[in-house]
Write a protein that holds these residues in place. Structure first.
Motif, mmCIF file in Angstrom:
data_model
loop_
_atom_site.group_PDB
_atom_site.id
_atom_site.type_symbol
_atom_site.label_atom_id
_atom_site.label_comp_id
_atom_site.label_asym_id
_atom_site.label_seq_id
_atom_site.Cartn_x
_atom_site.Cartn_y
_atom_site.Cartn_z
ATOM 1 N N ARG A 258 1.148 -1.511 -0.098
ATOM 2 C CA ARG A 258 -0.119 0.274 -0.189
ATOM 3 C C ARG A 258 1.152 1.329 -0.141
ATOM 4 N N CYS A 259 0.806 1.767 -1.127
ATOM 5 C CA CYS A 259 1.769 2.682 -1.318
ATOM 6 C C CYS A 259 0.219 4.423 -1.047
ATOM 7 N N CYS A 260 1.061 5.287 -0.420
ATOM 8 C CA CYS A 260 0.993 6.420 0.478
ATOM 9 C C CYS A 260 0.568 7.740 -0.434
ATOM 10 N N GLY A 261 0.249 7.376 -2.195
ATOM 11 C CA GLY A 261 0.309 8.325 -2.803
ATOM 12 C C GLY A 261 0.710 9.579 -3.193
ATOM 13 N N TYR A 262 1.999 9.571 -2.415
ATOM 14 C CA TYR A 262 3.369 10.834 -2.659
ATOM 15 C C TYR A 262 3.541 11.159 -3.598
ATOM 16 N N GLN A 263 3.491 12.038 -4.493
ATOM 17 C CA GLN A 263 4.307 12.502 -5.584
ATOM 18 C C GLN A 263 5.165 13.286 -6.018
ATOM 19 N N ILE A 264 6.574 13.342 -6.365
ATOM 20 C CA ILE A 264 7.285 13.989 -6.151
ATOM 21 C C ILE A 264 7.575 14.717 -7.030
ATOM 22 N N VAL A 265 8.421 15.530 -6.512
ATOM 23 C CA VAL A 265 8.616 17.307 -7.559
ATOM 24 C C VAL A 265 10.141 17.072 -7.352
ATOM 25 N N HIS A 266 10.713 16.359 -8.772
ATOM 26 C CA HIS A 266 12.406 16.228 -8.820
ATOM 27 C C HIS A 266 13.234 17.292 -8.948
ATOM 28 N N ILE A 267 14.196 17.730 -7.910
ATOM 29 C CA ILE A 267 14.585 18.964 -7.677
ATOM 30 C C ILE A 267 16.201 18.624 -7.894
ATOM 31 N N GLY A 268 16.496 16.978 -7.931
ATOM 32 C CA GLY A 268 18.366 17.069 -7.792
ATOM 33 C C GLY A 268 18.166 15.987 -7.504
ATOM 34 N N GLU A 269 19.084 15.557 -7.429
ATOM 35 C CA GLU A 269 20.034 14.175 -7.192
ATOM 36 C C GLU A 269 21.125 13.493 -6.256
ATOM 37 N N ASN A 270 20.775 13.041 -5.703
ATOM 38 C CA ASN A 270 22.360 12.188 -4.377
ATOM 39 C C ASN A 270 21.562 12.898 -3.457
ATOM 40 N N CYS A 271 22.397 12.722 -1.561
ATOM 41 C CA CYS A 271 22.180 13.249 -0.831
ATOM 42 C C CYS A 271 24.049 13.447 -0.270
ATOM 43 N N PRO A 272 24.336 14.253 0.484
ATOM 44 C CA PRO A 272 25.745 14.449 0.635
ATOM 45 C C PRO A 272 25.484 13.546 2.138
ATOM 46 N N MET A 273 24.430 13.470 2.935
ATOM 47 C CA MET A 273 24.982 12.956 4.248
ATOM 48 C C MET A 273 24.659 11.111 3.444
ATOM 49 N N ASP A 274 25.213 10.683 4.893
ATOM 50 C CA ASP A 274 25.798 9.139 4.729
ATOM 51 C C ASP A 274 25.090 8.443 5.640
ATOM 52 N N CYS A 275 24.094 7.940 5.138
ATOM 53 C CA CYS A 275 22.900 6.878 6.139
ATOM 54 C C CYS A 275 23.364 5.493 5.030
ATOM 55 N N SER A 276 23.858 4.773 6.444
ATOM 56 C CA SER A 276 24.004 3.247 5.891
ATOM 57 C C SER A 276 23.059 2.503 4.902
ATOM 58 N N TYR A 277 22.367 2.861 5.324
ATOM 59 C CA TYR A 277 20.864 2.019 5.259
ATOM 60 C C TYR A 277 20.090 2.490 3.638
ATOM 61 N N CYS A 278 21.144 3.474 3.306
ATOM 62 C CA CYS A 278 20.001 4.686 2.496
ATOM 63 C C CYS A 278 20.551 3.996 0.908
ATOM 64 N N ILE A 279 18.641 4.293 0.024
ATOM 65 C CA ILE A 279 18.340 3.489 -1.249
ATOM 66 C C ILE A 279 19.478 4.032 -1.931
ATOM 67 N N LEU A 280 19.485 5.719 -1.588
ATOM 68 C CA LEU A 280 20.307 6.229 -2.335
ATOM 69 C C LEU A 280 21.658 5.510 -2.953
ATOM 70 N N ARG A 281 22.186 4.951 -1.993
ATOM 71 C CA ARG A 281 23.382 4.135 -2.756
ATOM 72 C C ARG A 281 23.406 2.903 -3.541
ATOM 73 N N ALA A 282 22.217 2.466 -4.308
ATOM 74 C CA ALA A 282 21.996 1.637 -5.323
ATOM 75 C C ALA A 282 21.850 2.830 -6.022
ATOM 76 N N TYR A 283 21.508 3.502 -6.857
ATOM 77 C CA TYR A 283 20.625 4.120 -7.136
ATOM 78 C C TYR A 283 22.244 5.055 -7.939
ATOM 79 N N PHE A 284 22.493 5.302 -6.743
ATOM 80 C CA PHE A 284 23.767 7.089 -7.129
ATOM 81 C C PHE A 284 24.927 6.700 -7.126
ATOM 82 N N ARG A 285 25.810 5.511 -7.987
ATOM 83 C CA ARG A 285 27.161 5.055 -7.664
ATOM 84 C C ARG A 285 28.318 5.829 -7.359
ATOM 85 N N ASP A 286 28.615 7.202 -7.126
ATOM 86 C CA ASP A 286 29.620 8.158 -6.839
ATOM 87 C C ASP A 286 29.087 8.853 -6.394
#
Length: 374
Positions: A74-102
């Motif tokens: 069940r998804c909450c129906g949230y819609q994304i406004v795409h302003i950029g990509e990747n994050c400067p913080m470093d959380c071990s569990y972050c899904i962005l590690r899989a999306y962005f390789r650098d």
């Protein structure tokens, strides 16, 4: 020489957007970073001194898109406004590690194209309400002091009474408030976790106390806030950790100050532990255990363990007076039934339920109480 924010030592700007206001702000706010204007097709340079690159470019795809979801959950129906990509913080569990390789950070400067697309979507039928956010492929506010992106977006959205914008972050940057947005049309939001997870697994993020202090500042200015316990991690002592986190919230906030709150169990792509190991980072205890492979291809904690954690969280929140607007991020009807004694259908659908929570400032959304079956 003062350190650059987030260790950004190179600002690379595509020639196509070099004349934009965002590019000018980035140059002014990164005075000590090396600056490069990239011709079409030119590769990104290496960042000096082991730092990272901020790439200012144009986005060529859709700016408004649905949250990536899986049919079985069940998804909450949230819609994304795409302003950029990747994050400067470093959380071990972050899904962005899989999306962005650098470590490259990206911000999209072609805001005229973004506002043209958003204006068509939001203006086509102004009786249709939207709940949107910018914190899916990037932290909503991590680069705000450099790009001013959120201020621009808030100024544009001032003409749309049918849009509520959620700003989800692990920082405490409240500079966006300088745009003087309507408090009933912005939901400041913070990711939240157990104190030991924050201390050990969320590098370069704001402490929990600072996040809650920022939330309290927003409430004092007339905003309601959102909190997201995602991911909830299973590790020795998790009950004490998450119990302390829940209790801490209500040292700063009243239940009525929170528009909604999500609970999401830890899930990851199967290669994440190996990626951490390849980076020389210890694989945390919560990644080592009993998992199943979900319908979305991610490793998920076994359902009985997820239900145990969700029940603990829901009960602890209820003891502190909060049950309105509590929901699961990406869970099945079976889990909803086991924890709450109902499915999202009784709420009129999760999307409609959270729209109600986002817009309804005076009372509880329908069916907000916990009615778990024995």
């Amino acid at each position: 020489m003062s350190p650059s924010p987030w260790d950004i030592t190179c600002l690379a700007v595509d020639a196509a957007v070099a004349g934009t206001a965002m590019a000018a702000r980035a140059r002014a706010n990164l005075p000590d970073a090396a600056k490069v204007v990239l011709a079409p097709g030119e590769a990104l340079p290496e960042a000096p001194d082991g730092g990272r690159v901020l790439h200012i470019k144009a986005h060529k795809g859709r700016f408004l898109r649905p949250c990536p979801a899986t049919r079985n959950y069940r998804c909450c129906g949230y819609q994304i406004v795409h302003i950029g990509e990747n994050c400067p913080m470093d959380c071990s569990y972050c899904i962005l590690r899989a999306y962005f390789r650098d470590r490259t950070l990206t911000a999209f400067a072609n805001t005229e194209a973004m506002f043209d697309e958003l204006g068509r979507a939001f203006g086509h039928d102004r009786t249709r309400r939207f709940r949107v956010g910018t914190g899916q492929f990037a932290d909503s506010l991590a680069l705000e002091s450099i790009t001013g992106h959120t201020r621009e977006l808030l100024a544009f959205l001032a003409d749309f009474d049918n849009v509520v914008l959620e700003l989800k972050s692990k920082t405490v940057d409240l500079g966006w408030m300088e745009a003087d947005p309507r408090p009933d049309r912005v939901l400041p939001a913070w990711s939240f976790n157990a104190p030991d997870i924050v201390a050990g697994q969320e590098r370069d993020t704001a402490p929990l106390e600072a996040r809650l202090a920022a939330a309290r500042t927003c409430v004092a200015a007339g905003f309601r806030v959102c909190l997201h316990f995602d991911p909830i991690c299973f590790y020795p002592g998790w009950e004490a950790g998450y119990g302390a986190a829940v209790d801490m919230i209500f040292d700063y906030l009243r239940p009525a100050d929170i528009a909604y709150m999500s609970l999401g169990s830890f899930r990851c792509l199967p290669e994440l532990p190996r990626r951490l190991a390849d980076e020389g980072r210890a694989v945390p205890a919560y990644m080592i255990g009993e998992f199943s492979l979900g319908a979305d291809g991610k490793k998920r904690l076994l359902r009985p363990l997820r239900v145990r954690q969700f029940r603990f969280m829901a009960d602890r929140l209820a003891r502190n007076g909060f049950s309105r607007g509590l929901y699961f991020c990406m869970e099945s009807d079976e889990v909803w039934r086991e924890v709450f004694g109902r499915t999202t259908r009784s709420l009129g659908g999760l999307y409609a339920h959270l729209l109600d929570a986002a817009y309804n400032r005076e009372g509880e959304p329908a069916c907000s109480s916990i009615t778990r079956k024995p």
